[in-house]
Motif scaffolding. Structure first.
Motif, PDB file in Angstrom:
ATOM      1  N   ARG A  95       0.837  -1.219   0.000  1.00  0.00           N
ATOM      2  CA  ARG A  95       0.000   0.000   0.000  1.00  0.00           C
ATOM      3  C   ARG A  95       0.865   1.259   0.000  1.00  0.00           C
ATOM      4  NH1 ARG A  95      -4.119  -2.334   4.310  1.00  0.00           N
ATOM      5  NH2 ARG A  95      -5.761  -3.011   2.885  1.00  0.00           N
ATOM      6  N   ARG A  96       2.015   1.195   0.668  1.00  0.00           N
ATOM      7  CA  ARG A  96       2.902   2.357   0.760  1.00  0.00           C
ATOM      8  C   ARG A  96       3.741   2.565  -0.495  1.00  0.00           C
ATOM      9  NH1 ARG A  96       6.029   2.116   6.440  1.00  0.00           N
ATOM     10  NH2 ARG A  96       6.840   4.091   5.614  1.00  0.00           N
ATOM     11  N   CYS A  97       3.861   1.537  -1.329  1.00  0.00           N
ATOM     12  CA  CYS A  97       4.701   1.620  -2.517  1.00  0.00           C
ATOM     13  C   CYS A  97       4.147   2.655  -3.499  1.00  0.00           C
ATOM     14  CB  CYS A  97       4.786   0.254  -3.192  1.00  0.00           C
ATOM     15  SG  CYS A  97       5.826   0.261  -4.659  1.00  0.00           S
ATOM     16  N   PRO A  98       4.942   3.636  -3.919  1.00  0.00           N
ATOM     17  CA  PRO A  98       4.448   4.683  -4.822  1.00  0.00           C
ATOM     18  C   PRO A  98       3.841   4.146  -6.120  1.00  0.00           C
ATOM     19  CG  PRO A  98       6.538   5.347  -3.884  1.00  0.00           C
ATOM     20  CD  PRO A  98       6.321   3.924  -3.481  1.00  0.00           C
ATOM     21  N   SER A  99       4.332   3.034  -6.645  1.00  0.00           N
ATOM     22  CA  SER A  99       3.788   2.508  -7.901  1.00  0.00           C
ATOM     23  C   SER A  99       2.378   1.950  -7.747  1.00  0.00           C
ATOM     24  CB  SER A  99       4.709   1.430  -8.484  1.00  0.00           C
ATOM     25  OG  SER A  99       5.819   2.044  -9.098  1.00  0.00           O
ATOM     26  N   SER A 100       1.919   1.753  -6.523  1.00  0.00           N
ATOM     27  CA  SER A 100       0.548   1.258  -6.347  1.00  0.00           C
ATOM     28  C   SER A 100      -0.468   2.255  -6.888  1.00  0.00           C
ATOM     29  CB  SER A 100       0.266   0.948  -4.873  1.00  0.00           C
ATOM     30  OG  SER A 100       0.285   2.125  -4.102  1.00  0.00           O
ATOM     31  N   ARG A 101      -0.061   3.519  -7.028  1.00  0.00           N
ATOM     32  CA  ARG A 101      -0.966   4.550  -7.587  1.00  0.00           C
ATOM     33  C   ARG A 101      -1.032   4.496  -9.111  1.00  0.00           C
ATOM     34  NH1 ARG A 101       2.157   7.804  -3.713  1.00  0.00           N
ATOM     35  NH2 ARG A 101       3.300   8.612  -5.489  1.00  0.00           N
ATOM     36  N   TYR A 102      -0.126   3.726  -9.747  1.00  0.00           N
ATOM     37  CA  TYR A 102      -0.034   3.712 -11.209  1.00  0.00           C
ATOM     38  C   TYR A 102      -0.201   2.309 -11.793  1.00  0.00           C
ATOM     39  CZ  TYR A 102       1.750   8.241 -10.059  1.00  0.00           C
ATOM     40  OH  TYR A 102       1.876   9.500  -9.542  1.00  0.00           O
ATOM     41  N   GLY A 103      -0.654   1.377 -10.994  1.00  0.00           N
ATOM     42  CA  GLY A 103      -0.839   0.018 -11.484  1.00  0.00           C
ATOM     43  C   GLY A 103      -1.193  -0.909 -10.343  1.00  0.00           C
ATOM     44  N   ALA A 104      -0.582  -2.061 -10.320  1.00  0.00           N
ATOM     45  CA  ALA A 104      -0.887  -3.079  -9.317  1.00  0.00           C
ATOM     46  C   ALA A 104       0.396  -3.606  -8.701  1.00  0.00           C
ATOM     47  CB  ALA A 104      -1.649  -4.230  -9.967  1.00  0.00           C
ATOM     48  N   ILE A 105       0.295  -4.021  -7.455  1.00  0.00           N
ATOM     49  CA  ILE A 105       1.406  -4.642  -6.751  1.00  0.00           C
ATOM     50  C   ILE A 105       0.982  -6.076  -6.437  1.00  0.00           C
ATOM     51  CG2 ILE A 105       2.914  -4.569  -4.739  1.00  0.00           C
ATOM     52  CD1 ILE A 105       3.148  -2.055  -6.480  1.00  0.00           C
ATOM     53  N   GLU A 106       1.759  -7.024  -6.909  1.00  0.00           N
ATOM     54  CA  GLU A 106       1.497  -8.431  -6.618  1.00  0.00           C
ATOM     55  C   GLU A 106       2.432  -8.866  -5.504  1.00  0.00           C
ATOM     56  OE1 GLU A 106       2.099 -12.793  -8.749  1.00  0.00           O
ATOM     57  OE2 GLU A 106       2.108 -10.991  -9.987  1.00  0.00           O
ATOM     58  N   ILE A 107       1.883  -9.504  -4.493  1.00  0.00           N
ATOM     59  CA  ILE A 107       2.679 -10.018  -3.384  1.00  0.00           C
ATOM     60  C   ILE A 107       2.649 -11.536  -3.491  1.00  0.00           C
ATOM     61  CG2 ILE A 107       2.906 -10.179  -0.887  1.00  0.00           C
ATOM     62  CD1 ILE A 107       1.252  -7.553  -0.789  1.00  0.00           C
ATOM     63  N   ARG A 108       3.822 -12.116  -3.581  1.00  0.00           N
ATOM     64  CA  ARG A 108       3.883 -13.573  -3.719  1.00  0.00           C
ATOM     65  C   ARG A 108       4.888 -14.138  -2.727  1.00  0.00           C
ATOM     66  NH1 ARG A 108       4.563 -16.248  -9.514  1.00  0.00           N
ATOM     67  NH2 ARG A 108       3.023 -14.631  -9.911  1.00  0.00           N
ATOM     68  N   PRO A 109       4.453 -15.114  -1.906  1.00  0.00           N
ATOM     69  CA  PRO A 109       5.405 -15.728  -0.975  1.00  0.00           C
ATOM     70  C   PRO A 109       6.476 -16.490  -1.741  1.00  0.00           C
ATOM     71  CG  PRO A 109       3.167 -16.583  -0.629  1.00  0.00           C
ATOM     72  CD  PRO A 109       3.125 -15.674  -1.809  1.00  0.00           C
ATOM     73  N   LEU A 110       7.693 -16.453  -1.220  1.00  0.00           N
ATOM     74  CA  LEU A 110       8.765 -17.231  -1.812  1.00  0.00           C
ATOM     75  C   LEU A 110       8.591 -18.687  -1.398  1.00  0.00           C
ATOM     76  CD1 LEU A 110      11.824 -14.888  -1.246  1.00  0.00           C
ATOM     77  CD2 LEU A 110      10.477 -15.196  -3.310  1.00  0.00           C
ATOM     78  N   ALA A 111       8.911 -19.587  -2.299  1.00  0.00           N
ATOM     79  CA  ALA A 111       8.817 -21.011  -2.005  1.00  0.00           C
ATOM     80  C   ALA A 111       9.909 -21.394  -1.024  1.00  0.00           C
ATOM     81  CB  ALA A 111       8.951 -21.819  -3.295  1.00  0.00           C
ATOM     82  N   ASP A 112       9.611 -22.374  -0.219  1.00  0.00           N
ATOM     83  CA  ASP A 112      10.642 -22.924   0.657  1.00  0.00           C
ATOM     84  C   ASP A 112      11.720 -23.537  -0.220  1.00  0.00           C
ATOM     85  OD1 ASP A 112       9.255 -22.206   2.945  1.00  0.00           O
ATOM     86  OD2 ASP A 112       8.147 -24.090   3.005  1.00  0.00           O
ATOM     87  N   THR A 113      12.842 -23.794   0.370  1.00  0.00           N
ATOM     88  CA  THR A 113      13.917 -24.423  -0.406  1.00  0.00           C
ATOM     89  C   THR A 113      13.426 -25.749  -0.965  1.00  0.00           C
ATOM     90  OG1 THR A 113      14.779 -25.443   1.584  1.00  0.00           O
ATOM     91  CG2 THR A 113      15.753 -23.333   0.931  1.00  0.00           C
ATOM     92  N   TYR A 114      14.096 -26.197  -1.992  1.00  0.00           N
ATOM     93  CA  TYR A 114      13.699 -27.455  -2.624  1.00  0.00           C
ATOM     94  C   TYR A 114      13.761 -28.584  -1.612  1.00  0.00           C
ATOM     95  CZ  TYR A 114      14.031 -25.047  -7.062  1.00  0.00           C
ATOM     96  OH  TYR A 114      13.840 -24.183  -8.093  1.00  0.00           O
ATOM     97  N   PRO A 115      12.805 -29.503  -1.674  1.00  0.00           N
ATOM     98  CA  PRO A 115      12.844 -30.632  -0.731  1.00  0.00           C
ATOM     99  C   PRO A 115      14.057 -31.515  -1.010  1.00  0.00           C
ATOM    100  CG  PRO A 115      11.079 -30.901  -2.346  1.00  0.00           C
ATOM    101  CD  PRO A 115      11.685 -29.556  -2.572  1.00  0.00           C
TER     102      PRO A 115
END
Length: 124
Positions: A95-115
């Motif tokens: 929400r605080r990111c300035p680019s949120s006013r000019y498009g979309a911000i996608e938040i994606r969790p990073l995957a755990d290390t490979y099993p």
């Protein structure tokens, strides 16, 4: 929890934004992110979508295309790496990111290390 905050913005809208204000907002955002500590990092900007090259392989045929994969006004513009307590905190940063006013911000969790491979599947 670690997240990648992907910035997608409309390049025309961003180009028409008040540049001095936008970059001042980004400086403040980066400073706040740095003060928050943890493993979060300042973002990386990408060159415009017109500089992209897309590779697509179907069967034994590979296509090399000029430009981005998606046919949309909003293009991937950059990213931030966040190390925060939970998704709610990642959303607060987005929400605080300035680019949120000019498009979309996608938040994606990073995957755990490979099993680790199952030792029982090893031959020998």
């Amino acid at each position: 929890m670690r997240y990648m905050m992907l910035i997608h913005h409309d390049e025309v809208a961003l180009a028409n934004a008040p540049q001095r204000e936008l970059w001042a907002d980004y400086a403040a955002f980066n400073e706040a992110l740095a003060k928050a500590g943890g493993q979060s990092s300042a973002g990386e900007r990408l060159q415009p979508a017109s500089a992209a090259t897309t590779i697509r392989t179907l069967g034994d045929k590979t296509e090399v295309l000029d430009g981005p994969y998606a046919d949309t006004r909003e293009q991937l513009a950059g990213y931030f790496m966040l190390d925060v307590a939970d998704l709610d905190e990642a959303i607060a940063w987005a929400r605080r990111c300035p680019s949120s006013r000019y498009g979309a911000i996608e938040i994606r969790p990073l995957a755990d290390t490979y099993p680790k491979p199952d030792k029982s599947l090893r031959q020998g």
